[in-house]
Design an enzyme around this catalytic site. Structure first.
Site, PDB file in Angstrom:
ATOM      1  N   LEU A   1     -29.416  34.857  12.303  1.00  0.00           N
ATOM      2  CA  LEU A   1     -28.350  35.424  13.118  1.00  0.00           C
ATOM      3  C   LEU A   1     -29.028  36.213  14.228  1.00  0.00           C
ATOM      4  CD1 LEU A   1     -25.953  36.863  10.359  1.00  0.00           C
ATOM      5  CD2 LEU A   1     -26.259  34.489  11.095  1.00  0.00           C
TER       6      LEU A   1
ATOM      7  N   SER B   1     -28.585  38.262  17.661  1.00  0.00           N
ATOM      8  CA  SER B   1     -27.650  38.914  18.563  1.00  0.00           C
ATOM      9  C   SER B   1     -28.156  38.814  19.999  1.00  0.00           C
ATOM     10  CB  SER B   1     -27.462  40.383  18.179  1.00  0.00           C
ATOM     11  OG  SER B   1     -26.888  40.485  16.895  1.00  0.00           O
ATOM     12  N   GLU B   2     -27.267  38.416  20.876  1.00  0.00           N
ATOM     13  CA  GLU B   2     -27.603  38.249  22.284  1.00  0.00           C
ATOM     14  C   GLU B   2     -28.301  39.486  22.836  1.00  0.00           C
ATOM     15  OE1 GLU B   2     -25.127  36.845  26.209  1.00  0.00           O
ATOM     16  OE2 GLU B   2     -24.176  38.271  24.863  1.00  0.00           O
ATOM     17  N   CYS B   3     -29.375  39.258  23.609  1.00  0.00           N
ATOM     18  CA  CYS B   3     -30.087  40.335  24.279  1.00  0.00           C
ATOM     19  C   CYS B   3     -30.517  39.810  25.644  1.00  0.00           C
ATOM     20  CB  CYS B   3     -31.295  40.789  23.458  1.00  0.00           C
ATOM     21  SG  CYS B   3     -32.282  42.067  24.274  1.00  0.00           S
TER      22      CYS B   3
ATOM     23  N   CYS C   1     -36.595  41.213  20.767  1.00  0.00           N
ATOM     24  CA  CYS C   1     -35.592  40.158  20.669  1.00  0.00           C
ATOM     25  C   CYS C   1     -36.078  38.812  21.207  1.00  0.00           C
ATOM     26  CB  CYS C   1     -34.317  40.576  21.383  1.00  0.00           C
ATOM     27  SG  CYS C   1     -33.585  42.105  20.753  1.00  0.00           S
TER      28      CYS C   1
ATOM     29  N   GLN D   1     -38.609  37.230  18.895  1.00  0.00           N
ATOM     30  CA  GLN D   1     -37.962  36.806  17.653  1.00  0.00           C
ATOM     31  C   GLN D   1     -37.157  35.519  17.861  1.00  0.00           C
ATOM     32  OE1 GLN D   1     -35.691  40.196  16.085  1.00  0.00           O
ATOM     33  NE2 GLN D   1     -37.261  40.430  14.519  1.00  0.00           N
TER      34      GLN D   1
ATOM     35  N   ARG E   1     -26.486  45.645  19.883  1.00  0.00           N
ATOM     36  CA  ARG E   1     -25.923  45.894  18.549  1.00  0.00           C
ATOM     37  C   ARG E   1     -24.417  46.104  18.616  1.00  0.00           C
ATOM     38  NH1 ARG E   1     -30.452  49.221  17.986  1.00  0.00           N
ATOM     39  NH2 ARG E   1     -29.185  51.091  17.789  1.00  0.00           N
TER      40      ARG E   1
ATOM     41  N   THR F   1     -33.224  54.748  19.206  1.00  0.00           N
ATOM     42  CA  THR F   1     -32.254  53.705  19.547  1.00  0.00           C
ATOM     43  C   THR F   1     -30.899  53.909  18.876  1.00  0.00           C
ATOM     44  OG1 THR F   1     -31.876  51.306  19.562  1.00  0.00           O
ATOM     45  CG2 THR F   1     -33.178  52.187  17.730  1.00  0.00           C
TER      46      THR F   1
ATOM     47  N   ASP G   1     -24.628  50.836  14.853  1.00  0.00           N
ATOM     48  CA  ASP G   1     -24.672  49.369  14.874  1.00  0.00           C
ATOM     49  C   ASP G   1     -23.247  48.885  14.663  1.00  0.00           C
ATOM     50  OD1 ASP G   1     -25.053  46.632  14.498  1.00  0.00           O
ATOM     51  OD2 ASP G   1     -26.889  46.895  13.332  1.00  0.00           O
TER      52      ASP G   1
ATOM     53  N   ARG H   1     -22.169  45.744  14.954  1.00  0.00           N
ATOM     54  CA  ARG H   1     -22.071  44.302  14.731  1.00  0.00           C
ATOM     55  C   ARG H   1     -21.318  43.976  13.440  1.00  0.00           C
ATOM     56  NH1 ARG H   1     -28.309  42.805  15.474  1.00  0.00           N
ATOM     57  NH2 ARG H   1     -28.414  44.791  14.322  1.00  0.00           N
TER      58      ARG H   1
END
Length: 215
Positions: A67, A69-71, A84, A87, A110, A130, A142, A144
């Site tokens: 999974l 997450s868009e970055c 990101c 990864q 996030r 963060t 977070d 998400r």
């Protein structure tokens, strides 16, 4: 599922792979998430035709799944403030080699969005980590939610998976949503000259499996 289309992928370092990209109707959050099926993904499913299953005779196959997450800053522009982009690159190659799925989830920062993430970066430059930066903006550490991810996996009959992630929350949420995570596989540590504090915060605050001792 609403669309399936094959897309050839090429990364800046020259690595190439082909992905069967799926889009969906009826996802719970209404966002345009993508599922990229990589490698021999059909054979990695319990209903696939991969032949005899290796390992315990009673264990059906389980695809490798990430999974992601868009970055925008990391995935597209190569920002070194996070891990990101590396990864994502690692996940595509590892999943293509074994057969499975990469879910590209539209949950920037996030879940707080691109502009808010950049606002959080400014607060990090002032000394917050963060997670504290998100809270200082009045947002969750977070935000998400992986309900849509569970819907997408169910749509391709991937309800028993091996999860490629350092984040225990992903496995916990998927398990609560009916996706059986039979193994959690750690990603590599992608340390740059700019993201050590970020990785340390993920390790110390949310129990990510990140070993910086050898990085």
């Amino acid at each position: 599922m609403r669309t399936q289309v094959r897309i050839p992928l090429r990364f800046p370092d020259g690595y190439t792979a082909a992905a069967d990209v799926f889009t969906f109707d009826g996802l719970v959050d209404g966002k345009e998430h993508l599922l990229l099926a990589l490698g021999e993904w059909q054979g990695a499913l319990p209903t696939g035709d991969a032949g005899p299953v290796s390992g315990p005779a009673s264990a059906p196959p389980a695809p490798l799944v990430r999974l992601h997450s868009e970055c925008l800053t990391g995935d597209v522009f190569g920002s070194e403030r996070c891990d990101c982009g590396p990864q994502l690159r690692e996940a595509v190659e590892r999943i293509a080699a074994e057969g499975g799925f990469l879910l590209y989830l539209r949950q920037e920062g996030r879940g707080i969005g691109l502009y808010a993430k950049l606002d959080a970066y400014a607060l990090q430059d002032a000394g917050l980590d963060t997670y504290a930066a998100n809270v200082a903006l009045g947002r969750g550490e977070d935000e998400r939610d992986y309900t849509a991810a569970a819907q997408m996996l169910s749509a391709v009959a991937a309800e028993r998976i091996r999860l490629l992630s350092n984040n225990p929350d992903k496995a916990e949420q998927l398990g609560a949503l009916g996706i059986e995570v039979v193994d959690r596989v750690a990603t590599s540590v992608h340390l740059s000259g700019f993201n050590r504090k970020y990785l340390e915060s993920k390790r110390d605050h949310t129990a990510h499996t990140i070993d910086l001792s050898a990085a």
